[in-house]
Design a protein around this motif. Sequence first.
Motif, mmCIF file in Angstrom:
data_model
loop_
_atom_site.group_PDB
_atom_site.id
_atom_site.type_symbol
_atom_site.label_atom_id
_atom_site.label_comp_id
_atom_site.label_asym_id
_atom_site.label_seq_id
_atom_site.Cartn_x
_atom_site.Cartn_y
_atom_site.Cartn_z
ATOM 1 N N GLY A 72 0.804 -1.222 0.000
ATOM 2 C CA GLY A 72 0.000 0.000 0.000
ATOM 3 C C GLY A 72 0.832 1.264 0.000
ATOM 4 O O GLY A 72 0.293 2.369 -0.052
ATOM 5 N N ASN A 116 -10.938 -10.594 2.262
ATOM 6 C CA ASN A 116 -11.118 -9.358 1.493
ATOM 7 C C ASN A 116 -9.803 -8.823 0.938
ATOM 8 O O ASN A 116 -9.789 -7.822 0.225
ATOM 9 C CB ASN A 116 -11.737 -8.261 2.372
ATOM 10 N N HIS A 117 -8.715 -9.471 1.297
ATOM 11 C CA HIS A 117 -7.403 -8.946 0.888
ATOM 12 C C HIS A 117 -6.549 -9.988 0.195
ATOM 13 O O HIS A 117 -5.368 -10.144 0.502
ATOM 14 C CB HIS A 117 -6.682 -8.368 2.118
ATOM 15 N N ASP A 124 -6.860 -10.416 -3.383
ATOM 16 C CA ASP A 124 -7.060 -10.184 -4.820
ATOM 17 C C ASP A 124 -5.715 -9.985 -5.524
ATOM 18 O O ASP A 124 -5.072 -8.943 -5.377
ATOM 19 C CB ASP A 124 -7.953 -8.941 -4.983
ATOM 20 N N GLN A 133 -4.138 -6.994 -7.325
ATOM 21 C CA GLN A 133 -3.545 -5.896 -6.552
ATOM 22 C C GLN A 133 -2.015 -5.972 -6.509
ATOM 23 O O GLN A 133 -1.351 -5.115 -5.939
ATOM 24 C CB GLN A 133 -4.083 -5.911 -5.115
ATOM 25 N N ARG A 178 -0.841 -3.129 -4.057
ATOM 26 C CA ARG A 178 -1.637 -1.900 -3.958
ATOM 27 C C ARG A 178 -2.526 -1.909 -2.724
ATOM 28 O O ARG A 178 -2.802 -0.874 -2.137
ATOM 29 C CB ARG A 178 -2.455 -1.708 -5.238
ATOM 30 N N ASP A 179 -2.995 -3.098 -2.344
ATOM 31 C CA ASP A 179 -3.824 -3.232 -1.146
ATOM 32 C C ASP A 179 -2.918 -3.232 0.095
ATOM 33 O O ASP A 179 -2.097 -4.128 0.269
ATOM 34 C CB ASP A 179 -4.610 -4.548 -1.238
ATOM 35 N N ASP A 194 -3.454 -4.013 3.008
ATOM 36 C CA ASP A 194 -3.686 -5.122 3.940
ATOM 37 C C ASP A 194 -3.388 -6.483 3.322
ATOM 38 O O ASP A 194 -3.789 -7.514 3.855
ATOM 39 C CB ASP A 194 -5.138 -5.094 4.441
ATOM 40 N N MET A 195 -2.720 -6.465 2.189
ATOM 41 C CA MET A 195 -2.414 -7.731 1.535
ATOM 42 C C MET A 195 -0.991 -8.183 1.846
ATOM 43 O O MET A 195 -0.098 -7.365 2.065
ATOM 44 C CB MET A 195 -2.580 -7.580 0.023
#
Length: 349
Positions: free
Chosen positions: A93, A152-153, A155, A158, A169-170, A172-173
Motif C-alpha cells: 500500500g 477481502n485482501h 485479490d 492488486q 496496492r492493497d 492489507d495484503m
Amino acid sequence: MTYKDKKLYRLLTIIFSFVIILTACTPKSTEPVIVEQDDFVLGTVGKIRVYAENDKAGNAAIEKAYARIVAIENTMSTAIEGSDVYHINKNAGEAAVEVKDDTLSVIKKAIDYKELTNDVFNIAIGRLIELWGIGKDWQKVPTEEEILDAKNHVDITQVEIKGNNVMLRDPDMLIDLGGIAKGYAVDEAARVLRENGITSAFVNMGGDVYALGSKPDGTPWNVGIQDPEVGSSGIIAKVGLSDESIVTSGDYERYFIENGVRYHHIIDPETGAPTRNELVSVTILSKKSVDGDVLSTAVFIMGLEEGIRFIEGMEGIEAVLVTKDKKMYATSGAMDRVEILDPEYQLQK
Ligand code: ADP
Ligand code: MG
C-alpha cells in the motif's frame, strides 16, 4: 611380399595403431563415489546425494548447490527480514520494491498459476496464512469474522509489477511464496550440480525431490512416496525417475489439532480455511520441481475428481493421489510407473 600381402600388412598396421591410440586415450576407469550432505534449509532437513569423480569434487558441487538454495531462501522467505518478499509485504500500500530477477520470475509464474489452477493456487493469500499461523507460535482456529476480513485482501490483481518493481496496492495484503519457492530452489540446486559436472544426483528438500540423470549403472533413481499416516516415516510406494521431479504435498506434515479436527497448512482460498476433502496426499511427477510444488498444493485443494481431471489435461505432468481410506489413484501416465510397497494401500485401476 606380394602386392596382396603388402596391402594386408598395411591394413593390419593401421588397425593396430588405432587400437594403441584408443587404449592410450581411454581414461583409467574410476568408479564414481557417492557423496552426500544434509543441511537444514527451507525449514526442513535437505538431502543432496551425488555421484562424483571423487569426494572433493562431490562436496564442492553440493556446497554450491546449498549456497544457491540458501540464497533463494534469503530472497523469498516471508520470515527472513530483508528478503524481497519481506520488503514487498512491509511496503504494501505504500511503495514499490525492486526485487531480484529470481523473485520476479517466481512471482510471475505464481500469478500465471492462479488462473491455470482455477484460482486455488494464490500467493496473495498471505493474510490467511498469517491468520491461521500453522506451525507458528500463534496457530489457532480464527473466528469467522477474522477469516472473512482476511479474505477481502487476497485479490491478486492488486499485485502490481513494473519491470523489477513489485507493489501490493492493497495495504492489507501479504504475499507468500511458501507453495512455490521450494520447488524453484530444488530446480536451481539441480542446475548448479549439472553446471559443476555432476551427471547423477538426488536432491530432496522435504518432499520436493529432483532426480538428476540416472544412477551410474544406468538404472533410474527409485523415489519413495511417503506414508501419509501421521507419525510414520515409511514409504508406501516407489517410482523410478531420471531427469525428473517428484513432489508431494500432504496434510500430515504441518498441522495442529483442535477439538479433534486437524488443521493443516494448505489453505483453500474459497473457504479461507485448511482444505477438507478425501485426500491425504498428492504427488506430482513433472520435469521441473517448481511445477510439481505448485500443482501438488493446487490438486490437494481441488480434491480427487477435479484433481485427476485437471492433471490429465496437462501435458507432461502426472499425479498420484492418496485418499483417507488408503486408496491410491494415478493419472494414466503414472499408473504403470507406481509400485506399491505397502499392501494396505491399493492402486485403483
Ligand atoms: P510444504 O511446504 O510442506 O512442502 P506445500 O508445498 O503443500 O507444503 O505448500 C504449502 C505452503 O504453501 C503453505 O505453507 C503456504 O505457505 C502456501 N500455501 C498454502 N495454501 C496455499 C494456496 N492456496 N495457494 C498458494 N500457496 C499456498
Ligand atoms: Mg507445494
